[in-house]
Motif scaffolding. Sequence first.
Motif, PDB file in Angstrom:
ATOM      1  N   GLY A  14       0.802  -1.215   0.000  1.00 35.62           N
ATOM      2  CA  GLY A  14       0.000   0.000   0.000  1.00 35.62           C
ATOM      3  C   GLY A  14       0.835   1.264   0.000  1.00 35.62           C
ATOM      4  N   HIS A  15       2.088   1.153  -0.256  1.00 32.66           N
ATOM      5  CA  HIS A  15       3.034   2.254  -0.167  1.00 32.66           C
ATOM      6  C   HIS A  15       2.772   3.317  -1.216  1.00 32.66           C
ATOM      7  CE1 HIS A  15       6.952   3.565   1.404  1.00 32.66           C
ATOM      8  NE2 HIS A  15       7.212   3.983   0.186  1.00 32.66           N
ATOM      9  N   HIS A  16       2.365   2.893  -2.378  1.00 32.22           N
ATOM     10  CA  HIS A  16       2.280   3.818  -3.503  1.00 32.22           C
ATOM     11  C   HIS A  16       1.051   4.690  -3.457  1.00 32.22           C
ATOM     12  CE1 HIS A  16       5.626   1.592  -5.066  1.00 32.22           C
ATOM     13  NE2 HIS A  16       4.944   0.501  -4.862  1.00 32.22           N
ATOM     14  N   GLY A  17      -0.095   4.117  -3.163  1.00 35.08           N
ATOM     15  CA  GLY A  17      -1.308   4.886  -3.003  1.00 35.08           C
ATOM     16  C   GLY A  17      -1.706   5.720  -4.199  1.00 35.08           C
ATOM     17  N   HIS A  18      -1.537   5.213  -5.400  1.00 34.55           N
ATOM     18  CA  HIS A  18      -1.866   5.993  -6.589  1.00 34.55           C
ATOM     19  C   HIS A  18      -3.322   6.418  -6.609  1.00 34.55           C
ATOM     20  CE1 HIS A  18       2.093   5.330  -8.109  1.00 34.55           C
ATOM     21  NE2 HIS A  18       1.937   4.027  -8.064  1.00 34.55           N
ATOM     22  N   GLY A  19      -4.204   5.645  -5.970  1.00 40.24           N
ATOM     23  CA  GLY A  19      -5.603   6.023  -5.918  1.00 40.24           C
ATOM     24  C   GLY A  19      -5.900   6.982  -4.788  1.00 40.24           C
ATOM     25  N   GLY A  20      -4.964   7.204  -3.883  1.00 39.74           N
ATOM     26  CA  GLY A  20      -5.126   8.163  -2.807  1.00 39.74           C
ATOM     27  C   GLY A  20      -5.456   7.534  -1.478  1.00 39.74           C
ATOM     28  N   GLY A  21      -6.097   6.367  -1.456  1.00 41.30           N
ATOM     29  CA  GLY A  21      -6.533   5.829  -0.183  1.00 41.30           C
ATOM     30  C   GLY A  21      -5.802   4.586   0.257  1.00 41.30           C
ATOM     31  N   GLY A  22      -4.919   4.044  -0.557  1.00 38.21           N
ATOM     32  CA  GLY A  22      -4.312   2.766  -0.251  1.00 38.21           C
ATOM     33  C   GLY A  22      -3.011   2.828   0.521  1.00 38.21           C
ATOM     34  N   VAL A  23      -2.642   3.971   1.025  1.00 40.45           N
ATOM     35  CA  VAL A  23      -1.370   4.104   1.741  1.00 40.45           C
ATOM     36  C   VAL A  23      -1.563   3.642   3.177  1.00 40.45           C
ATOM     37  CG1 VAL A  23       0.435   5.699   2.457  1.00 40.45           C
ATOM     38  CG2 VAL A  23      -0.777   6.088   0.314  1.00 40.45           C
ATOM     39  N   THR A  24      -0.704   2.739   3.621  1.00 41.28           N
ATOM     40  CA  THR A  24      -0.804   2.261   4.997  1.00 41.28           C
ATOM     41  C   THR A  24      -0.098   3.227   5.948  1.00 41.28           C
ATOM     42  OG1 THR A  24       1.245   0.981   4.906  1.00 41.28           O
ATOM     43  CG2 THR A  24      -0.795  -0.149   4.216  1.00 41.28           C
ATOM     44  N   TRP A  25      -0.508   3.174   7.208  1.00 45.60           N
ATOM     45  CA  TRP A  25       0.172   3.976   8.229  1.00 45.60           C
ATOM     46  C   TRP A  25       1.613   3.502   8.384  1.00 45.60           C
ATOM     47  CZ3 TRP A  25      -1.342   8.486   9.830  1.00 45.60           C
ATOM     48  CH2 TRP A  25      -2.694   8.821   9.740  1.00 45.60           C
ATOM     49  N   ALA A  26       1.843   2.196   8.210  1.00 35.95           N
ATOM     50  CA  ALA A  26       3.204   1.666   8.306  1.00 35.95           C
ATOM     51  C   ALA A  26       4.096   2.251   7.220  1.00 35.95           C
ATOM     52  CB  ALA A  26       3.198   0.139   8.232  1.00 35.95           C
ATOM     53  N   ALA A  27       3.569   2.358   6.005  1.00 35.80           N
ATOM     54  CA  ALA A  27       4.349   2.940   4.907  1.00 35.80           C
ATOM     55  C   ALA A  27       4.642   4.411   5.178  1.00 35.80           C
ATOM     56  CB  ALA A  27       3.595   2.776   3.586  1.00 35.80           C
ATOM     57  N   ALA A  28       3.639   5.125   5.690  1.00 32.55           N
ATOM     58  CA  ALA A  28       3.845   6.540   6.020  1.00 32.55           C
ATOM     59  C   ALA A  28       4.856   6.693   7.147  1.00 32.55           C
ATOM     60  CB  ALA A  28       2.518   7.180   6.404  1.00 32.55           C
ATOM     61  N   ALA A  29       4.787   5.809   8.134  1.00 37.89           N
ATOM     62  CA  ALA A  29       5.744   5.866   9.246  1.00 37.89           C
ATOM     63  C   ALA A  29       7.155   5.558   8.752  1.00 37.89           C
ATOM     64  CB  ALA A  29       5.339   4.877  10.342  1.00 37.89           C
ATOM     65  N   ALA A  31       8.365   6.097   5.713  1.00 28.68           N
ATOM     66  CA  ALA A  31       8.830   7.265   4.967  1.00 28.68           C
ATOM     67  C   ALA A  31       9.232   8.389   5.928  1.00 28.68           C
ATOM     68  CB  ALA A  31       7.732   7.751   4.016  1.00 28.68           C
ATOM     69  N   THR A  32       8.431   8.579   6.971  1.00 30.70           N
ATOM     70  CA  THR A  32       8.718   9.623   7.952  1.00 30.70           C
ATOM     71  C   THR A  32       9.991   9.304   8.725  1.00 30.70           C
ATOM     72  OG1 THR A  32       6.351  10.029   8.139  1.00 30.70           O
ATOM     73  CG2 THR A  32       7.741  10.955   9.874  1.00 30.70           C
ATOM     74  N   LEU A  33      10.179   8.053   9.069  1.00 22.71           N
ATOM     75  CA  LEU A  33      11.400   7.661   9.772  1.00 22.71           C
ATOM     76  C   LEU A  33      12.630   7.908   8.909  1.00 22.71           C
ATOM     77  CD1 LEU A  33      12.559   6.466  12.359  1.00 22.71           C
ATOM     78  CD2 LEU A  33      12.264   4.197  11.369  1.00 22.71           C
ATOM     79  N   HIS A  34      12.517   7.632   7.618  1.00 18.60           N
ATOM     80  CA  HIS A  34      13.632   7.900   6.710  1.00 18.60           C
ATOM     81  C   HIS A  34      13.968   9.388   6.720  1.00 18.60           C
ATOM     82  CE1 HIS A  34      15.472   8.857   2.809  1.00 18.60           C
ATOM     83  NE2 HIS A  34      16.103   7.724   3.007  1.00 18.60           N
ATOM     84  N   CYS A  35      12.931  10.205   6.616  1.00 21.34           N
ATOM     85  CA  CYS A  35      13.129  11.660   6.611  1.00 21.34           C
ATOM     86  C   CYS A  35      13.662  12.137   7.966  1.00 21.34           C
ATOM     87  CB  CYS A  35      11.811  12.347   6.285  1.00 21.34           C
ATOM     88  SG  CYS A  35      11.967  14.113   6.067  1.00 21.34           S
ATOM     89  N   GLY A 153      -0.242   9.298  -0.623  1.00 17.99           N
ATOM     90  CA  GLY A 153      -1.529   8.988  -1.231  1.00 17.99           C
ATOM     91  C   GLY A 153      -1.822   9.834  -2.460  1.00 17.99           C
ATOM     92  N   LYS A 154      -1.222  11.013  -2.523  1.00 18.56           N
ATOM     93  CA  LYS A 154      -1.378  11.910  -3.677  1.00 18.56           C
ATOM     94  C   LYS A 154      -0.263  11.713  -4.704  1.00 18.56           C
ATOM     95  CE  LYS A 154      -4.966  14.135  -2.149  1.00 18.56           C
ATOM     96  NZ  LYS A 154      -6.263  13.925  -2.778  1.00 18.56           N
ATOM     97  N   GLY A 155       0.609  10.706  -4.475  1.00 20.74           N
ATOM     98  CA  GLY A 155       1.712  10.453  -5.406  1.00 20.74           C
ATOM     99  C   GLY A 155       2.871  11.421  -5.233  1.00 20.74           C
ATOM    100  N   ARG A 156       2.901  12.092  -4.092  1.00 17.87           N
ATOM    101  CA  ARG A 156       3.959  13.076  -3.820  1.00 17.87           C
ATOM    102  C   ARG A 156       4.824  12.611  -2.652  1.00 17.87           C
ATOM    103  NH1 ARG A 156      -0.483  17.392  -4.605  1.00 17.87           N
ATOM    104  NH2 ARG A 156      -0.226  17.827  -6.817  1.00 17.87           N
ATOM    105  N   GLY A 157       5.762  13.461  -2.260  1.00 19.46           N
ATOM    106  CA  GLY A 157       6.622  13.135  -1.129  1.00 19.46           C
ATOM    107  C   GLY A 157       7.439  11.889  -1.396  1.00 19.46           C
ATOM    108  N   HIS A 158       7.408  10.980  -0.442  1.00 20.48           N
ATOM    109  CA  HIS A 158       8.224   9.769  -0.538  1.00 20.48           C
ATOM    110  C   HIS A 158       7.828   8.891  -1.721  1.00 20.48           C
ATOM    111  CE1 HIS A 158      11.060   6.845   1.011  1.00 20.48           C
ATOM    112  NE2 HIS A 158      10.157   5.918   0.807  1.00 20.48           N
ATOM    113  N   ALA A 159       6.608   9.046  -2.226  1.00 16.81           N
ATOM    114  CA  ALA A 159       6.184   8.272  -3.405  1.00 16.81           C
ATOM    115  C   ALA A 159       7.087   8.561  -4.601  1.00 16.81           C
ATOM    116  CB  ALA A 159       4.725   8.584  -3.750  1.00 16.81           C
ATOM    117  N   VAL A 160       7.606   9.788  -4.664  1.00 20.50           N
ATOM    118  CA  VAL A 160       8.509  10.161  -5.757  1.00 20.50           C
ATOM    119  C   VAL A 160       9.802   9.350  -5.682  1.00 20.50           C
ATOM    120  CG1 VAL A 160       9.832  12.084  -6.743  1.00 20.50           C
ATOM    121  CG2 VAL A 160       7.544  12.493  -5.847  1.00 20.50           C
TER     122      VAL A 160
END
Length: 167
Positions: A14-29, A31-35, A153-160
Motif C-alpha cells: 500500500g506504499h504507492h497509493g496511486h488512488g489516494g486511499g491505499g497508503v498504509t500507516w506503516a508505509a507513512a511511518a 517514509a517519515t522515519l527515513h526523513c 496517497g497523492k503520489g507526492r513526497g516519498h512516493a517520488v
Amino acid sequence: MDHAGHAGHPGHAGHHGHGGGGVTWAAAAQATLHCLTGCAIGEILGMVLGTAFGLSNGATLVLAVLLAFVFGYALTMRGVLKAGLDVRTAVKVALAADTVSIVVMEIIDNTVMMTVPGAMDAGLADIVFWLALAGALALAFVLTVPVNKWMIGKGRGHAVVHAYHQH
C-alpha cells in the motif's frame, strides 16, 4: 512500473497509493522515519555545534535547520544516486520527496525546543537539552506521519523516491 513484486516486501504494501486511499500507516511511518533520520542528524549536529560554540539561540536554530535540510536531502540523494540517477535529477527527486516533510518536522521540533523552559540555554551536559531535543524529534515524527501519508496517497513526497528504490 511493475508493482507485482512488492506484495511481500516489508513496509511497501500500500506504499504507492496511486488512488489516494491505499497508503498504509506503516508505509507513512517508514517514509517519515527515513526523513527523520536525516533531519535528526542535522538538527542534533546543529544544536550541538551551536551550543558548543556559544552561538545565540537564533543562530543555533538557523544552523540546526540548515543542517537538517542538508542531511535530509543528502540521505535521499544517496539512495537515488545509488539507483543510477544523475546528480541533477537526484536533487530534483530529493527536493520533491523531502521538502514538505522536513519543513513540518523543523517547525515542530524547533517550536518545542524554543518553548521548553531552559532547553535552548542548557549546555550539552544538561539533561534538559537532551530530553527536550529527544521529545521534540519524537513529536515531530508523530505529527509528520499523517502529512506523509496524505502526500504519498497523492503520489507526492516519498512516493517520488519510491520509483527509484532498488528491490
